[in-house]
Design a protein around this motif. Structure first.
Motif, PDB file in Angstrom:
ATOM      1  N   GLN A  37       8.893 -30.262   1.982  1.00  0.00           N
ATOM      2  CA  GLN A  37       9.827 -29.248   2.494  1.00  0.00           C
ATOM      3  C   GLN A  37      11.294 -29.638   2.269  1.00  0.00           C
ATOM      4  O   GLN A  37      12.059 -28.825   1.745  1.00  0.00           O
ATOM      5  CB  GLN A  37       9.582 -28.981   3.983  1.00  0.00           C
ATOM      6  CG  GLN A  37       8.394 -28.117   4.276  1.00  0.00           C
ATOM      7  CD  GLN A  37       8.583 -26.654   3.895  1.00  0.00           C
ATOM      8  OE1 GLN A  37       9.641 -26.214   3.455  1.00  0.00           O
ATOM      9  NE2 GLN A  37       7.519 -25.899   4.058  1.00  0.00           N
ATOM     10  N   ALA A  54      17.581 -14.038   0.072  1.00  0.00           N
ATOM     11  CA  ALA A  54      16.716 -14.043   1.248  1.00  0.00           C
ATOM     12  C   ALA A  54      15.241 -14.050   0.864  1.00  0.00           C
ATOM     13  O   ALA A  54      14.429 -14.703   1.515  1.00  0.00           O
ATOM     14  CB  ALA A  54      17.028 -12.821   2.112  1.00  0.00           C
ATOM     15  N   ALA A  55      14.871 -13.346  -0.188  1.00  0.00           N
ATOM     16  CA  ALA A  55      13.460 -13.294  -0.591  1.00  0.00           C
ATOM     17  C   ALA A  55      12.971 -14.680  -1.009  1.00  0.00           C
ATOM     18  O   ALA A  55      11.866 -15.086  -0.645  1.00  0.00           O
ATOM     19  CB  ALA A  55      13.269 -12.300  -1.718  1.00  0.00           C
ATOM     20  N   GLU A  56      13.788 -15.394  -1.755  1.00  0.00           N
ATOM     21  CA  GLU A  56      13.390 -16.738  -2.196  1.00  0.00           C
ATOM     22  C   GLU A  56      13.190 -17.642  -0.997  1.00  0.00           C
ATOM     23  O   GLU A  56      12.227 -18.401  -0.932  1.00  0.00           O
ATOM     24  CB  GLU A  56      14.447 -17.317  -3.138  1.00  0.00           C
ATOM     25  CG  GLU A  56      14.008 -18.586  -3.853  1.00  0.00           C
ATOM     26  CD  GLU A  56      14.213 -19.851  -3.038  1.00  0.00           C
ATOM     27  OE1 GLU A  56      13.478 -20.813  -3.259  1.00  0.00           O
ATOM     28  OE2 GLU A  56      15.096 -19.858  -2.162  1.00  0.00           O
ATOM     29  N   ALA A  57      14.060 -17.535  -0.015  1.00  0.00           N
ATOM     30  CA  ALA A  57      13.950 -18.370   1.183  1.00  0.00           C
ATOM     31  C   ALA A  57      12.680 -18.046   1.966  1.00  0.00           C
ATOM     32  O   ALA A  57      12.061 -18.943   2.542  1.00  0.00           O
ATOM     33  CB  ALA A  57      15.181 -18.180   2.063  1.00  0.00           C
ATOM     34  N   GLN A  58      12.276 -16.779   1.972  1.00  0.00           N
ATOM     35  CA  GLN A  58      11.062 -16.390   2.689  1.00  0.00           C
ATOM     36  C   GLN A  58       9.804 -16.881   1.997  1.00  0.00           C
ATOM     37  O   GLN A  58       8.822 -17.210   2.641  1.00  0.00           O
ATOM     38  CB  GLN A  58      10.997 -14.869   2.841  1.00  0.00           C
ATOM     39  CG  GLN A  58      11.995 -14.340   3.841  1.00  0.00           C
ATOM     40  CD  GLN A  58      11.926 -12.836   3.955  1.00  0.00           C
ATOM     41  OE1 GLN A  58      11.685 -12.138   2.980  1.00  0.00           O
ATOM     42  NE2 GLN A  58      12.145 -12.338   5.155  1.00  0.00           N
ATOM     43  N   TRP A  59       9.814 -16.920   0.675  1.00  0.00           N
ATOM     44  CA  TRP A  59       8.628 -17.321  -0.082  1.00  0.00           C
ATOM     45  C   TRP A  59       8.538 -18.831  -0.293  1.00  0.00           C
ATOM     46  O   TRP A  59       7.484 -19.341  -0.673  1.00  0.00           O
ATOM     47  CB  TRP A  59       8.607 -16.617  -1.441  1.00  0.00           C
ATOM     48  CG  TRP A  59       8.316 -15.161  -1.312  1.00  0.00           C
ATOM     49  CD1 TRP A  59       9.229 -14.145  -1.223  1.00  0.00           C
ATOM     50  CD2 TRP A  59       7.033 -14.545  -1.221  1.00  0.00           C
ATOM     51  NE1 TRP A  59       8.594 -12.943  -1.083  1.00  0.00           N
ATOM     52  CE2 TRP A  59       7.234 -13.163  -1.085  1.00  0.00           C
ATOM     53  CE3 TRP A  59       5.732 -15.031  -1.246  1.00  0.00           C
ATOM     54  CZ2 TRP A  59       6.185 -12.254  -0.982  1.00  0.00           C
ATOM     55  CZ3 TRP A  59       4.688 -14.123  -1.146  1.00  0.00           C
ATOM     56  CH2 TRP A  59       4.925 -12.761  -1.008  1.00  0.00           C
ATOM     57  N   ARG A  60       9.602 -19.559  -0.062  1.00  0.00           N
ATOM     58  CA  ARG A  60       9.620 -21.000  -0.318  1.00  0.00           C
ATOM     59  C   ARG A  60       8.511 -21.761   0.411  1.00  0.00           C
ATOM     60  O   ARG A  60       7.848 -22.596  -0.207  1.00  0.00           O
ATOM     61  CB  ARG A  60      10.975 -21.609   0.023  1.00  0.00           C
ATOM     62  CG  ARG A  60      11.023 -23.093  -0.344  1.00  0.00           C
ATOM     63  CD  ARG A  60      12.330 -23.776   0.005  1.00  0.00           C
ATOM     64  NE  ARG A  60      13.429 -23.112  -0.656  1.00  0.00           N
ATOM     65  CZ  ARG A  60      14.623 -22.939  -0.104  1.00  0.00           C
ATOM     66  NH1 ARG A  60      14.875 -23.363   1.104  1.00  0.00           N
ATOM     67  NH2 ARG A  60      15.577 -22.322  -0.749  1.00  0.00           N
TER      68      ARG A  60
END
Length: 102
Positions: A37, A54-60
């Motif tokens: 992480q 924001a999408a990248e942060a949600q899928w990380r």
């Protein structure tokens, strides 16, 4: 020279039920993902052509989990699953006494 835990032999691995092996690998993948992480969090995807937001942060977190699971499946994890399986097999072979308390 100090090495990591000794991998299971083919005979040891064959003697362990598949569900137990899967559970040990899942545990190792979860532990490995926790260690990964910060690595993924430190990477700055906004510098890339398709990264950030924001999408990248949600899928990380899902990406980190997938990387950890694949690494463990490929034998490139932390080596915890073999150590866990060895201990579980040892405990199954040794009769356990019930602790009835005081």
């Amino acid at each position: 020279m100090m090495g990591g835990p000794r991998p299971l032999t083919a005979a040891e691995r064959a003697a362990i039920p598949p569900k137990l092996r899967q559970a040990a690998q899942a545990f190792e993948a979860q532990a490995f993902a926790q260690l990964l992480q910060p690595v993924f969090a430190a990477a700055d995807p906004s510098r890339g052509r398709f990264g950030g937001g924001a999408a990248e942060a949600q899928w990380r977190p899902m990406l980190v989990d997938a990387v950890a699971k694949q690494a463990v499946r490929a034998g490139q994890g932390l080596g915890l699953s073999d150590a866990i399986l060895r201990e579980l097999a040892r405990r199954q072979a040794t009769p356990q006494t019930e602790d009835t308390g005081p």
